[in-house]
Design a protein around this motif. Structure first.
Motif, PDB file in Angstrom:
ATOM      1  N   ALA A 139       0.710  -1.162   0.237  1.00  0.00           N
ATOM      2  CA  ALA A 139      -0.012  -0.061  -0.052  1.00  0.00           C
ATOM      3  C   ALA A 139       0.807   1.134   0.009  1.00  0.00           C
ATOM      4  O   ALA A 139       0.288   2.313  -0.454  1.00  0.00           O
ATOM      5  CB  ALA A 139      -0.940   0.054   1.152  1.00  0.00           C
ATOM      6  N   PRO A 142       1.306   3.157  -3.807  1.00  0.00           N
ATOM      7  CA  PRO A 142       0.446   4.019  -4.281  1.00  0.00           C
ATOM      8  C   PRO A 142      -0.093   5.066  -3.355  1.00  0.00           C
ATOM      9  O   PRO A 142      -0.284   6.253  -3.943  1.00  0.00           O
ATOM     10  CB  PRO A 142      -0.804   3.091  -4.498  1.00  0.00           C
ATOM     11  N   LEU A 143       0.207   5.061  -1.987  1.00  0.00           N
ATOM     12  CA  LEU A 143      -0.159   6.170  -1.224  1.00  0.00           C
ATOM     13  C   LEU A 143       1.015   7.044  -1.310  1.00  0.00           C
ATOM     14  O   LEU A 143       0.839   8.405  -1.232  1.00  0.00           O
ATOM     15  CB  LEU A 143      -0.212   5.638   0.275  1.00  0.00           C
ATOM     16  N   ALA A 178      -9.621   7.798  -5.279  1.00  0.00           N
ATOM     17  CA  ALA A 178      -8.141   7.349  -4.756  1.00  0.00           C
ATOM     18  C   ALA A 178      -8.598   6.353  -3.520  1.00  0.00           C
ATOM     19  O   ALA A 178      -7.836   5.258  -3.483  1.00  0.00           O
ATOM     20  CB  ALA A 178      -7.526   8.525  -3.955  1.00  0.00           C
ATOM     21  N   ALA A 182      -7.351   2.714  -3.831  1.00  0.00           N
ATOM     22  CA  ALA A 182      -6.686   2.048  -2.564  1.00  0.00           C
ATOM     23  C   ALA A 182      -7.223   0.546  -2.239  1.00  0.00           C
ATOM     24  O   ALA A 182      -6.628  -0.381  -1.833  1.00  0.00           O
ATOM     25  CB  ALA A 182      -6.366   2.968  -1.466  1.00  0.00           C
ATOM     26  N   LEU A 186      -5.390  -2.968  -2.138  1.00  0.00           N
ATOM     27  CA  LEU A 186      -5.417  -3.474  -0.757  1.00  0.00           C
ATOM     28  C   LEU A 186      -6.055  -5.290  -1.071  1.00  0.00           C
ATOM     29  O   LEU A 186      -5.513  -6.150  -0.628  1.00  0.00           O
ATOM     30  CB  LEU A 186      -5.811  -3.029   0.309  1.00  0.00           C
TER      31      LEU A 186
END
Length: 207
Positions: A139, A142-143, A178, A182, A186
Motif C-alpha cells: 500500500a 500508491p499512497l 483514490a 486503494a 489492498l
C-alpha cells in the motif's frame, strides 16, 4: 528465481519496461525538446514510475542482485502493474489517440507488463514468502505516489490523470477515486498473499 530460465525471463521483462519508458520519453521529448522537462513530465505518471520499478526489480533478478530480487518486491511490482493495466482500461482507455512512441509505450507498459509480471511471479517466485504485514509495503507505493501527485499538482497546477485533478473535479471526487483504487489495491494484495500461501501448501503436499 536464480535459475537460468528465471533470469532470462526477468531480463526480457526488464527490457520491455526499459523500452516502454524509453518510447514514452522519446515521444514527450519530441514535443518539449528538453531533457529535464521531459524527465519532469515522465515522472509525474504512475505508469512510468512502475515501469522503472519493474526495470530495477527484474534487472536485479537477471543480474543476481539479492537485495532487490526479493519476493515481496516482485509482489509489489505485480500489484502495481495490475493497477496500471486496470486503471488504464477502466478509467483512461480511449481518452487519447496514441501514435508512434506513445503507442509503443502504451502497449508495453499498459498491456504487456500487467500480463508478464504476474506470470513471472506464478512461474518462478518461491511461494510461502508473503505475509499479511506485507500489505503495508504494497500500500505504501500508491499512497506515496498519491501524496507526491497532490503536492506536485499544488505546485504547478497540473495533474497527470483526470481522476486526480483537484482543480477540475474537486477534493471529494479525487478522494473517492483514490479510496476506491486503494481499496482495490489492498484487496488484490490480500488475495495475492492468500494465493501465495495456498500454492506453498500445495507444493508441500505434493512434495
Amino acid at each position: 528465481m536464480d535459475s537460468r530460465n528465471a533470469r532470462i525471463a526477468a531480463a526480457l521483462i526488464a527490457l520491455c519496461a526499459a523500452l516502454g519508458v524509453a518510447a514514452g520519453f522519446t515521444n514527450v521529448f519530441g514535443r518539449t525538446g528538453s531533457v529535464p522537462l521531459t524527465a519532469w513530465i515522465m515522472v509525474a505518471y504512475f505508469t512510468n514510475l512502475t515501469g522503472l520499478l519493474v526495470l530495477v526489480v527484474f534487472g536485479a533478478i537477471a543480474l543476481r542482485v539479492p537485495a532487490l530480487a526479493q519476493p515481496r518486491l516482485v509482489a509489489t511490482a505485480v500489484l502495481a502493474t495490475l493497477l496500471v493495466g486496470l486503471v488504464q482500461r477502466l478509467l483512461l482507455y480511449g481518452l487519447k489517440t496514441l501514435r508512434g512512441g506513445a503507442l509503443v509505450g502504451d502497449i508495453l507498459l499498459h498491456q504487456a507488463l500487467p500480463v508478464l509480471v504476474p506470470l513471472f511471479w506464478l512461474a518462478f517466485v518461491p511461494k510461502g514468502r508473503l505475509a499479511g504485514r506485507d500489505l503495508v509495503l504494497f500500500a505504501s507505493y500508491p499512497l506515496i505516489y498519491l501524496g507526491y501527485t497532490l503536492v506536485r499538482g499544488a505546485y504547478d497546477a497540473r495533474y497527470p490523470y483526470p481522476f486526480l485533478d483537484v482543480g477540475k473535479i474537486g477534493w471529494g471526487p479525487v478522494a473517492a477515486y483514490a479510496g476506491a483504487i486503494a481499496a482495490a489495491f489492498l484487496g488484490v494484495g490480500w488475495a495475492l498473499v492468500m494465493l501465495d500461501r495456498r500454492l506453498a501448501r500445495r507444493k508441500v503436499a505434493e512434495g
